[in-house]
Design an enzyme around this catalytic site. Structure first.
Site, PDB file in Angstrom:
ATOM      1  N   ASN A 196       0.758  -1.135   0.207  1.00 46.59           N
ATOM      2  CA  ASN A 196      -0.103  -0.721   0.319  1.00 46.59           C
ATOM      3  C   ASN A 196       1.027   1.392  -0.159  1.00 46.59           C
ATOM      4  O   ASN A 196       1.708   0.927   0.087  1.00 46.59           O
ATOM      5  CB  ASN A 196      -1.709  -0.059   1.322  1.00 46.59           C
ATOM      6  CG  ASN A 196      -0.442   0.137   2.607  1.00 46.59           C
ATOM      7  OD1 ASN A 196       0.927   0.414   2.722  1.00 46.59           O
ATOM      8  ND2 ASN A 196      -0.529  -0.218   3.716  1.00 46.59           N
ATOM      9  N   GLU A 199       3.415   1.705   3.522  1.00 47.85           N
ATOM     10  CA  GLU A 199       4.439   0.486   3.097  1.00 47.85           C
ATOM     11  C   GLU A 199       5.584   1.050   1.668  1.00 47.85           C
ATOM     12  O   GLU A 199       6.681   0.489   2.282  1.00 47.85           O
ATOM     13  CB  GLU A 199       3.845  -0.567   3.080  1.00 47.85           C
ATOM     14  CG  GLU A 199       3.090  -1.341   4.234  1.00 47.85           C
ATOM     15  CD  GLU A 199       2.523  -2.615   2.970  1.00 47.85           C
ATOM     16  OE1 GLU A 199       1.872  -2.808   4.407  1.00 47.85           O
ATOM     17  OE2 GLU A 199       1.392  -2.973   2.310  1.00 47.85           O
ATOM     18  N   ASP A 264      -6.041  -7.534   1.403  1.00 47.85           N
ATOM     19  CA  ASP A 264      -6.474  -9.040   0.999  1.00 47.85           C
ATOM     20  C   ASP A 264      -7.104  -9.493  -0.472  1.00 47.85           C
ATOM     21  O   ASP A 264      -6.979 -10.753  -1.670  1.00 47.85           O
ATOM     22  CB  ASP A 264      -6.975  -9.771   2.010  1.00 47.85           C
ATOM     23  CG  ASP A 264      -6.373  -9.798   3.873  1.00 47.85           C
ATOM     24  OD1 ASP A 264      -5.415  -9.738   3.698  1.00 47.85           O
ATOM     25  OD2 ASP A 264      -7.195 -10.224   4.026  1.00 47.85           O
TER      26      ASP A 264
END
Length: 317
Positions: A196, A199, A264
Site C-alpha cells: 500500500n 508501505e 487481501d
C-alpha cells in the site's frame, strides 16, 4: 464494459502461504461513559468470528470460483479450532502446522454504534522447527498449483520467503507477495508485490509528483527483479508499474465502511486472474473493482464472482 470470462477461474488452484489469524468482533450498544475512566462502556450483544490474514486471502480466492490451498501455522488452542471450522466451512483446503508453544493470532475488535472502538491483538512468533516443516510442505505442494500468494502480515510465519520464491520460480509458478515492513529485499525475484502507499513510502521515501513516484517505483521494480509492482493508494486508487508502462486505476466512488482486508481482496483477485491468463491491465481493473466492493462491508470480507460481474457490467467500475 465488455464481459469478462470468469467461468475459466473454476479450473484455477492457488497456493496461499502466510500469517493467518482469527478476527473476532464484539458488537454492542454504547449508552454511557465509564465512571472509572473517560471511555465508553460497551454492552456486548453479539459476537462474530471470521477468517483473517492469509486465511481471508484464501477465502477471497474461493469467492471468485477458484480453489485454494492454505499453508500456515497455528497454536494448539481454542482459536485454532475455530479457524479450522471456519476454513472447512469456506471450502479451503488447509494444512495448518500446530505449534503448541504459541498462541494462535487473534484480533479482537469491539464495535459500538457501527464504529470500531478498540482492537486487542494476541500473537506469538512460531518456532523454527514448525516453519521448516511448513517449508517442506510448500515444496511438496508447489507443483499442484497455478500460482502462489505469499501473504506477509509480519507475524513471523514467512521467514523462509526467499526460499519459497526461489522454489516457486524454479517450478515456473507466478509468485505474488503482499509485503510488510521496510525491507523489501527478501521479496526479490517475485512476480509482483502489492504494497500500500504507506508501505511503499517506508521503503523508498516520499515523493512530490506522479513523475517522481513512477521513478521510485521503476527503480524498486528493477532492483527487486519484479515483473510488476502494484501500489494500492486508498482514495487515489492503485497504480501498476511494469516494464516501460504505468497503468493507473481510479478509486471506485462508493461509501467506504471499512478498509481492513481490502489488500487481501486485491492480491487474491490479481493472482487468480493472472493464473487464468488475464492481462495485467484486466487483472488490475477487476482487482480495483473488487476492492471497491469490500470496503463497503464490515471487516475482512470478500467480493464474490457474482458481485464482480454485476459491478463490472454497470457504470460503478
Amino acid at each position: 464494459m465488455r464481459p469478462y470470462d470468469f467461468a475459466k477461474l473454476a479450473s484455477i488452484r492457488l497456493l496461499v502461504v502466510g500469517d493467518i489469524m482469527l478476527d473476532r468482533y464484539w458488537f454492542g450498544e454504547v449508552n454511557r461513559i465509564s465512571p472509572e475512566a473517560p471511555v465508553p462502556v460497551v454492552k456486548i450483544e453479539r459476537q462474530e468470528e471470521r477468517l483473517g490474514g492469509a486465511a481471508n486471502v484464501a477465502k477471497n480466492v474461493i469467492a471468485l470460483g477458484a480453489a485454494a490451498t492454505l499453508l500456515s501455522v497455528v497454536g494448539k488452542d481454542e482459536a485454532a479450532r475455530s479457524l479450522t471450522h471456519l476454513l472447512a466451512a469456506a471450502g479451503i483446503d488447509a494444512d495448518l502446522k500446530v505449534d503448541s508453544l504459541i498462541e494462535t493470532t487473534v484480533k479482537l475488535r469491539v464495535i459500538g454504534r457501527q464504529q470500531q472502538l478498540l482492537r486487542v491483538d494476541f500473537e506469538t512468533l512460531p518456532s523454527h522447527e514448525i516453519l521448516s516443516a511448513k517449508l517442506a510442505e510448500f515444496s511438496r505442494r508447489i507443483s499442484g498449483c497455478d500460482a502462489v500468494i505469499l501473504s506477509d502480515y509480519g507475524k513471523g510465519g514467512l521467514i523462509h520467503i526467499p526460499e519459497m520464491i526461489r522454489l516457486a520460480r524454479e517450478a515456473g509458478k507466478p509468485v505474488l507477495v503482499d509485503p510488510k515492513g521496510d525491507d523489501f529485499s527478501r521479496y526479490r525475484g517475485a512476480t509482483v508485490i502489492t504494497p500500500n502507499k504507506s508501505e511503499f513510502r517506508a521503503v523508498v521515501g516520499r515523493w512530490l509528483s506522479e513523475e517522481e513516484l513512477a521513478e521510485k517505483a521503476e527503480t524498486l521494480r528493477r532492483q527487486l527483479e519484479l515483473e510488476a509492482l502494484l501500489i494500492t493508494r486508498s482514495e487515489e486508487g492503485m497504480s501498476l508499474f511494469t516494464e516501460g508502462h504505468v497503468r493507473h486505476e481510479a478509486a471506485i466512488a462508493r461509501e467506504v465502511f471499512d478498509v481492513s482486508g481490502a489488500g487481501d481482496t486485491v492480491i487474491a483477485t490479481l493472482a487468480t486472474l493472472r493464473a487464468a491468463r488475464f492481462s495485467w491491465s484486466d487483472a488490475v481493473h477487476v482487482a480495483n473493482c473488487a476492492a471497491g466492493i469490500v470496503v463497503g462491508k464490515l471487516g475482512a470480507a470478500v467480493a464474490t464472482r457474482e458481485e464482480l460481474s454485476v459491478a463490472l457490467a454497470s457504470a460503478s467500475c
